[in-house]
Design a protein around this motif. Structure first.
Motif, PDB file in Angstrom:
ATOM      1  N   HIS A   1      -2.918 -21.368   5.844  1.00  0.00           N
ATOM      2  CA  HIS A   1      -3.519 -22.116   7.183  1.00  0.00           C
ATOM      3  C   HIS A   1      -4.300 -21.277   7.866  1.00  0.00           C
ATOM      4  O   HIS A   1      -4.169 -21.154   9.248  1.00  0.00           O
ATOM      5  N   GLY A   2      -5.005 -20.125   7.317  1.00  0.00           N
ATOM      6  CA  GLY A   2      -5.798 -19.302   8.228  1.00  0.00           C
ATOM      7  C   GLY A   2      -5.068 -18.196   8.998  1.00  0.00           C
ATOM      8  O   GLY A   2      -5.780 -17.273   9.778  1.00  0.00           O
ATOM      9  N   SER A   3      -3.917 -18.051   8.836  1.00  0.00           N
ATOM     10  CA  SER A   3      -3.008 -16.959   9.402  1.00  0.00           C
ATOM     11  C   SER A   3      -2.296 -16.015   8.399  1.00  0.00           C
ATOM     12  O   SER A   3      -2.149 -16.141   7.254  1.00  0.00           O
ATOM     13  N   GLU A   4      -2.270 -14.519   8.699  1.00  0.00           N
ATOM     14  CA  GLU A   4      -1.497 -13.726   7.973  1.00  0.00           C
ATOM     15  C   GLU A   4      -0.178 -13.536   8.276  1.00  0.00           C
ATOM     16  O   GLU A   4       0.275 -13.474   9.359  1.00  0.00           O
ATOM     17  N   TRP A   5       0.778 -13.597   7.157  1.00  0.00           N
ATOM     18  CA  TRP A   5       2.201 -13.636   7.377  1.00  0.00           C
ATOM     19  C   TRP A   5       2.730 -12.483   6.599  1.00  0.00           C
ATOM     20  O   TRP A   5       2.155 -12.109   5.432  1.00  0.00           O
ATOM     21  N   GLN A   6       3.865 -12.118   6.655  1.00  0.00           N
ATOM     22  CA  GLN A   6       4.892 -11.101   6.243  1.00  0.00           C
ATOM     23  C   GLN A   6       6.402 -11.673   6.319  1.00  0.00           C
ATOM     24  O   GLN A   6       6.692 -12.058   7.497  1.00  0.00           O
ATOM     25  N   ALA A   7       7.239 -11.164   5.311  1.00  0.00           N
ATOM     26  CA  ALA A   7       8.577 -11.728   5.452  1.00  0.00           C
ATOM     27  C   ALA A   7       9.223 -10.757   4.386  1.00  0.00           C
ATOM     28  O   ALA A   7       8.937 -10.208   3.874  1.00  0.00           O
ATOM     29  N   PHE A   8      10.656 -10.909   4.797  1.00  0.00           N
ATOM     30  CA  PHE A   8      11.835 -10.428   4.131  1.00  0.00           C
ATOM     31  C   PHE A   8      12.871 -11.603   3.500  1.00  0.00           C
ATOM     32  O   PHE A   8      12.690 -12.596   4.323  1.00  0.00           O
ATOM     33  N   LEU A   9      13.626 -11.244   2.758  1.00  0.00           N
ATOM     34  CA  LEU A   9      14.436 -12.342   2.454  1.00  0.00           C
ATOM     35  C   LEU A   9      15.474 -12.518   3.468  1.00  0.00           C
ATOM     36  O   LEU A   9      16.115 -11.239   4.302  1.00  0.00           O
ATOM     37  N   GLY A  10      15.584 -13.611   4.163  1.00  0.00           N
ATOM     38  CA  GLY A  10      16.458 -14.034   5.270  1.00  0.00           C
ATOM     39  C   GLY A  10      16.510 -15.316   5.619  1.00  0.00           C
ATOM     40  O   GLY A  10      15.862 -16.328   5.061  1.00  0.00           O
ATOM     41  N   ALA A  11      17.051 -15.376   6.842  1.00  0.00           N
ATOM     42  CA  ALA A  11      17.202 -16.932   7.221  1.00  0.00           C
ATOM     43  C   ALA A  11      17.274 -16.643   8.940  1.00  0.00           C
ATOM     44  O   ALA A  11      18.174 -16.050   9.290  1.00  0.00           O
ATOM     45  N   ASN A  12      16.655 -17.547   9.517  1.00  0.00           N
ATOM     46  CA  ASN A  12      16.499 -17.721  10.917  1.00  0.00           C
ATOM     47  C   ASN A  12      16.189 -16.148  11.469  1.00  0.00           C
ATOM     48  O   ASN A  12      14.988 -15.896  11.001  1.00  0.00           O
ATOM     49  N   GLU A  13      16.871 -15.630  12.092  1.00  0.00           N
ATOM     50  CA  GLU A  13      16.747 -14.221  12.682  1.00  0.00           C
ATOM     51  C   GLU A  13      17.420 -13.114  11.908  1.00  0.00           C
ATOM     52  O   GLU A  13      17.163 -12.035  12.210  1.00  0.00           O
ATOM     53  N   GLU A  14      18.020 -13.601  10.935  1.00  0.00           N
ATOM     54  CA  GLU A  14      18.675 -12.342  10.027  1.00  0.00           C
ATOM     55  C   GLU A  14      17.915 -12.106   8.682  1.00  0.00           C
ATOM     56  O   GLU A  14      17.210 -12.924   8.126  1.00  0.00           O
ATOM     57  N   LEU A  15      17.847 -10.877   8.453  1.00  0.00           N
ATOM     58  CA  LEU A  15      17.150  -9.992   7.263  1.00  0.00           C
ATOM     59  C   LEU A  15      18.300  -9.658   6.362  1.00  0.00           C
ATOM     60  O   LEU A  15      19.093  -8.680   6.728  1.00  0.00           O
ATOM     61  N   TYR A  16      18.391 -10.132   5.442  1.00  0.00           N
ATOM     62  CA  TYR A  16      19.518  -9.784   4.257  1.00  0.00           C
ATOM     63  C   TYR A  16      19.080  -8.874   3.571  1.00  0.00           C
ATOM     64  O   TYR A  16      18.074  -8.666   2.827  1.00  0.00           O
ATOM     65  N   VAL A  17      20.114  -7.750   3.181  1.00  0.00           N
ATOM     66  CA  VAL A  17      20.129  -6.938   2.278  1.00  0.00           C
ATOM     67  C   VAL A  17      21.311  -6.808   1.505  1.00  0.00           C
ATOM     68  O   VAL A  17      22.544  -7.426   1.956  1.00  0.00           O
ATOM     69  N   PHE A  18      21.302  -6.337   0.368  1.00  0.00           N
ATOM     70  CA  PHE A  18      22.605  -6.051  -0.661  1.00  0.00           C
ATOM     71  C   PHE A  18      22.510  -4.894  -1.130  1.00  0.00           C
ATOM     72  O   PHE A  18      21.717  -4.077  -1.153  1.00  0.00           O
ATOM     73  N   THR A  19      23.904  -4.641  -1.598  1.00  0.00           N
ATOM     74  CA  THR A  19      24.039  -3.032  -2.085  1.00  0.00           C
ATOM     75  C   THR A  19      23.859  -2.661  -3.383  1.00  0.00           C
ATOM     76  O   THR A  19      23.894  -1.872  -3.907  1.00  0.00           O
ATOM     77  N   SER A  20      23.388  -3.916  -3.869  1.00  0.00           N
ATOM     78  CA  SER A  20      22.617  -3.685  -5.523  1.00  0.00           C
ATOM     79  C   SER A  20      21.838  -4.893  -5.980  1.00  0.00           C
ATOM     80  O   SER A  20      22.138  -5.963  -5.122  1.00  0.00           O
TER      81      SER A  20
END
Length: 409
Positions: free
Chosen positions: A29-48
């Protein structure tokens, strides 16, 4: 930043290595975005990677499902969660890397680390991260490549980047440590996920090896050109493209020496294949006429049975080389340069003059530059560095020496 879709990444933070998904950049929609895996304000990471896969297959809610490439990514095999070498980012190790010299690998690695850290800061609104990058504009110069840091000025700038990181990096890493959420998954499914990842990786490797084998077999097949009139005669039509224009001529080798369609140092060139063939029917006063296979080749040409066939190995393109030379060492296609230089040298050898040798005697650094780029000869420790406008100018002069031999251009 180039669009990459969705990629798995490994992030080395204070507590160890973590895995997640990164969408570096996309437009919607004419805008540039970037993101990581997560939900709401949280960014999820995993140990493997296995835990990351278990989470994705649990159908738990997360924001990346709205990414335009999500369906395509999620339809991949189990190995889709394993980062490739370029997406394994040692964030805590950045200061140590900057303490070393700005080699091609080091600069490229730091550039990738800065890119993912900057993106993490933007997505999580971590002020110490965004403030660090906005306060030190010199950090962006790592994207210019290793050539930018050659010479005393370049090394000084590399040191300046190192000092900025050494002073501020702990705050950056601390902010990222706080910004990520280590997501827990049901451990019951982890072993199965690990098995399926190994199987998917093995299947990918088997497919890659099969493709390589097919490619090798195809390459070993007989080239149709070898059985053509030109291949049998050992006289090759060649196509030369310079400055957006193309000409055709012929060349062979007699006793190892190049011989062109021409005479007295002038290469007879034509703007079309048909024009060249028509000329051959009506003229025989040229150096190629002394080739032992020439009469046999001309039988087919005179009968109208032989069409001009240019093999891909006999297509020489100079287009864009001067501009690439002026840009950087990495911008130059050395294969293209090597073939172009081979043609210029062949033309000078056939003409029997010392024009190129004389030119290099007058411009020794250009000889060193070409030797360095093509990996030939002893450059006595010479390493090209910016600015490259003199090299680009010299290359254009070499091109002019070639085109001046053409009868038509």
């Amino acid at each position: 930043m180039a669009e990459k879709g969705i990629v798995p990444v490994r992030l080395s933070l204070t507590e160890g290595d973590f895995y997640t998904l990164w969408a570096p950049s996309w437009r919607e929609h004419g805008s540039e975005w970037q993101a990581f895996l997560g939900a709401n304000e949280e960014l999820y990471v995993f140990t493997s990677p296995e835990e990351l896969l278990v989470f994705l297959e649990s159908d738990s809610r997360h924001d990346l499902t709205s990414h335009p490439d999500w369906a395509s990514f999620n339809a991949g095999d189990a190995a889709r969660v394993v980062p490739d070498d370029n997406e394994q980012h040692d964030i805590v190790g950045a200061p140590a890397l900057l303490a070393e010299r700005p080699s091609y690998v080091n600069v490229k690695t730091i550039s990738r680390v800065f890119a993912v850290v900057r993106s993490l800061g933007n997505v999580t609104s971590a002020m110490p991260v965004s403030g660090f990058f906005s306060s030190h504009s010199v950090l962006g110069n790592v994207d210019r490549g290793a050539d930018h840091f050659s010479g005393p000025n370049g090394l000084g700038e590399w040191s300046a980047i190192g000092r900025a990181v050494l002073t501020n990096w702990n705050n950056v890493v601390d902010a990222l440590d706080e910004a990520v959420t280590v997501k827990e998954v049901d451990k019951v499914f982890v072993d199965d996920a690990a098995t399926r990842i190994r199987e998917a990786q093995a299947a990918r490797e088997a497919a890659r090896e099969a493709e390589e084998q097919i490619a090798k077999e195809e390459a070993e097949k007989v080239d149709p050109y070898d059985t053509s009139a030109w291949g049998l005669a050992g006289i090759d039509p060649i196509k030369i493209s310079i400055d957006g224009r193309s000409v055709y001529t012929l060349r062979t080798y007699i006793e190892g020496q190049p011989v062109f369609l021409g005479k007295f140092g002038e290469i007879f060139t034509f703007n079309s294949q048909k024009a060249l063939l028509r000329w051959l029917v009506e003229h025989d006063d040229h150096d190629l006429a002394r080739a032992s296979t020439w009469p046999d080749l001309m039988l087919g040409v005179n009968a109208g049975e032989t069409e001009l066939l240019v093999h891909r190995d006999n297509v020489y393109s100079f287009n864009g080389l001067a501009q690439d030379i002026n840009t950087s060492v990495d911008a130059v296609d050395t294969k293209q340069m090597g073939r172009a230089y081979e043609l210029m040298a062949d033309a000078a050898d056939w003409a029997g003059d010392d024009s190129m040798n004389s030119y290099f005697l007058a411009n020794p650094r250009m000889q060193d530059y070409i030797s360095y780029m093509l990996g030939s000869g002893d450059t006595a420790g010479y390493v090209p560095h910016a600015p490259f406008n003199d090299h680009s100018k010299s290359w254009r002069e070499l091109e002019d020496m070639l085109t001046k031999r053409f009868s038509k251009f």
